[in-house]
Design an enzyme around this catalytic site. Sequence first.
Site, short mmCIF file in Angstrom:
data_model
loop_
_atom_site.label_atom_id
_atom_site.label_comp_id
_atom_site.label_asym_id
_atom_site.label_seq_id
_atom_site.Cartn_x
_atom_site.Cartn_y
_atom_site.Cartn_z
N LYS A 66 0.95 -0.76 -0.13
CA LYS A 66 0.26 0.05 0.03
C LYS A 66 1.08 0.81 0.03
O LYS A 66 1.80 1.11 0.29
CB LYS A 66 -0.64 -0.25 1.53
CG LYS A 66 -1.87 1.34 1.54
CD LYS A 66 -3.01 1.26 0.73
CE LYS A 66 -4.35 2.07 0.19
NZ LYS A 66 -3.95 2.87 -0.66
N LYS A 90 4.71 1.73 8.46
CA LYS A 90 3.69 2.86 9.12
C LYS A 90 2.63 2.04 8.91
O LYS A 90 1.23 2.30 10.07
CB LYS A 90 3.19 4.10 8.09
CG LYS A 90 2.88 5.09 8.46
CD LYS A 90 2.36 6.49 7.60
CE LYS A 90 3.72 6.89 7.23
NZ LYS A 90 3.45 8.38 6.70
N LYS A 102 5.17 1.68 -3.50
CA LYS A 102 5.40 3.25 -2.98
C LYS A 102 5.56 3.37 -5.35
O LYS A 102 6.15 2.27 -5.36
CB LYS A 102 6.27 4.27 -2.17
CG LYS A 102 6.37 5.17 -3.30
CD LYS A 102 5.52 6.54 -1.28
CE LYS A 102 5.16 7.81 -1.30
NZ LYS A 102 4.51 7.61 -0.25
N THR A 186 -5.18 12.89 7.89
CA THR A 186 -3.83 12.34 7.98
C THR A 186 -3.68 13.79 9.82
O THR A 186 -3.79 12.87 10.55
CB THR A 186 -3.10 12.84 7.22
OG1 THR A 186 -3.48 12.06 5.97
CG2 THR A 186 -1.62 13.16 7.78
N ASN A 217 -3.02 20.83 3.57
CA ASN A 217 -3.50 19.56 3.73
C ASN A 217 -3.62 19.15 5.13
O ASN A 217 -4.38 19.18 6.19
CB ASN A 217 -4.21 18.64 3.01
CG ASN A 217 -4.37 17.53 3.47
OD1 ASN A 217 -4.22 16.22 4.06
ND2 ASN A 217 -6.06 17.13 3.20
N SER A 345 -7.65 5.42 4.17
CA SER A 345 -7.57 4.63 3.21
C SER A 345 -8.05 3.58 3.17
O SER A 345 -8.09 2.76 2.30
CB SER A 345 -5.72 4.83 2.54
OG SER A 345 -5.81 6.14 1.91
P1 NAD Z 1 0.65 20.70 1.61
O1 NAD Z 1 1.72 20.50 -0.02
O2 NAD Z 1 -1.01 20.31 1.74
O3 NAD Z 1 1.22 21.20 2.26
C1 NAD Z 1 2.49 21.65 2.94
C2 NAD Z 1 2.24 22.96 3.17
O4 NAD Z 1 3.84 23.25 4.29
C3 NAD Z 1 2.17 23.94 2.76
O5 NAD Z 1 0.95 25.21 3.00
C4 NAD Z 1 3.07 25.13 3.03
O6 NAD Z 1 3.30 26.62 2.22
C5 NAD Z 1 3.95 24.71 3.72
N1 NAD Z 1 5.56 24.85 3.71
C6 NAD Z 1 6.26 24.47 2.78
N2 NAD Z 1 7.46 24.40 3.00
C7 NAD Z 1 7.31 25.23 4.54
C8 NAD Z 1 8.52 25.52 5.07
N3 NAD Z 1 9.45 26.05 4.36
N4 NAD Z 1 7.63 26.50 6.21
C9 NAD Z 1 6.69 26.99 6.38
N5 NAD Z 1 6.28 25.61 6.01
C10 NAD Z 1 6.36 25.14 5.12
O7 NAD Z 1 1.27 18.46 1.82
P2 NAD Z 1 0.94 17.96 2.86
O8 NAD Z 1 -0.08 17.61 2.35
O9 NAD Z 1 -0.22 18.82 3.65
O10 NAD Z 1 1.70 17.52 3.49
C11 NAD Z 1 2.73 17.79 4.45
C12 NAD Z 1 3.29 16.47 4.45
O11 NAD Z 1 2.83 15.89 5.28
C13 NAD Z 1 4.14 16.52 4.02
O12 NAD Z 1 5.58 16.00 4.61
C14 NAD Z 1 3.03 14.51 3.98
O13 NAD Z 1 4.54 13.98 3.25
C15 NAD Z 1 3.57 14.70 4.68
N6 NAD Z 1 2.25 13.46 5.22
C16 NAD Z 1 0.74 14.00 3.89
C17 NAD Z 1 0.03 13.08 4.21
C18 NAD Z 1 -0.99 13.98 3.44
O14 NAD Z 1 -3.00 12.76 3.84
N7 NAD Z 1 -1.79 14.46 2.70
C19 NAD Z 1 0.09 12.09 5.03
C20 NAD Z 1 1.13 11.61 5.16
C21 NAD Z 1 1.92 12.56 5.21
#
Ligand code: NAD
Length: 411
Positions: A66, A90, A102, A186, A217, A345
């Site tokens: 997954k 995870k 992946k 998340t 997100n 998921s």
């Molecule tokens: P996203 O692109 O929706 O949001 C990222 C946010 O971080 C944005 O607001 C961006 O402006 C901000 N950002 C980027 N660089 C930055 C910095 N240097 N300082 C401060 N803010 C900064 O991404 P997301 O889906 O929210 O994912 C964020 C993290 O969570 C990633 O590491 C991703 O791998 C992890 N993650 C996401 C999910 C999911 O379901 N979306 C699940 C598990 C892990």
Amino acid sequence: MNIFEMAKIPLQKAIETINLDPGAAAIIAVPERTLEVSIPVKMDDGSTKVFTGYRSQHSSILGPAKGGVRYHQNVSLDEVKTLAFWMTCKCAVAGLPYGGGKGGIIVDPSTLSKRELEALTRAYIDKIAPIIGEKRDIPAPDMNTNAQIMGWMMDEYSKITGQFEPGFITGKAICVGGSLGRTAATGRGVVVAALEALKLKNIAPADATCAVQGFGNVGSWTAKLFYDAGVKIVALSDVNGAIYNKDGFNPYEVDAFVQKTGSVVNYPGSEAISNADLLAMEVTVLAPCAMELQITGENADAVKALIVAEGANGPTTPDADEILDKKGIMVIPDILANGGGVTVSYFEWVQNLYRYFWSEEEVIEKQTVMMRTAFKNVYEAAQKYNVDMRVAAYIVALSTLAEAMKIRGMY
Ligand code: NAD
């Protein structure tokens, strides 16, 4: 240090702590299967371009692989394999009947037209079709892929097999079998885990404060659900900068502002601070929800939070982990804290297999139970082996995998 080298350090500590059988450790050290594909796409200008893509299945010990598919110019074979390994851990920590996988394509999707993007997506599925499926390997969105791309993938795979295949992929739109509650999942997991940690420290949510790095997100939902639980959100940030208000923000209103302006910066009534200030804020919970490598050996000593809840993947480096541990700060590691996304998921897949759909309340209730159990298992392992929560999470994952491998006769 890159995230791949980072992942190996707590893993090795976990292997040594539980004295994992060398056979089991050797099986886990490598992916079961990795496919590299060449993907020809007819471009809008009439030329043909060949892209490179991958799908790595790290493990099918606990169930089908997954994990998401990312579209990015920096995708590499090593990255895909390491991310697949992380998914194995995870899923095991979250208690899901899944292995880890992946995928990725080396492409900057912003350079493609919508038609080219769809053609690339369909051709990628054609190439990896022999190794995927609802009982083999279930893709999902990741960086630069979304519900539209999942819809094309589902359609293409359904054409290949000649049957409706919603269960082969998650992160779909609701109208083609997506799950309610996935968007916030998340962030919800981060909040459920952090509230469990607050309980252990005898701190009521109403007495807690929080700073959230990143307002995408994960970060925006983490902030909103902390707010709903009564936690005061004093600092927020995005890539453009950070904001502070000692009286607390309403993240729903901040989100409405971000929808209009594109950033949290200049939110009315806020004070501008730097991202470094946000990480060093005197708060109960610091939630890094932006990206990897944010809390490092350089700035970890400045962290004053009691709890760090990792919404992002890999935000804390191993040298920072050591510093935070010495300061008595509890880090709820990524493979536990952000497992809420893959948990919902999993619910989407279950609903697809049943062709029977749950209400949002049902999804939230089930997710909350699973997150609390995962937190409890990791916390108990941390106590039992006297290790930090990150090493404990790897211990939980490795123990679960080793037990299943043993009973399956793999070592
Ligand atoms: P996203 O692109 O929706 O949001 C990222 C946010 O971080 C944005 O607001 C961006 O402006 C901000 N950002 C980027 N660089 C930055 C910095 N240097 N300082 C401060 N803010 C900064 O991404 P997301 O889906 O929210 O994912 C964020 C993290 O969570 C990633 O590491 C991703 O791998 C992890 N993650 C996401 C999910 C999911 O379901 N979306 C699940 C598990 C892990």
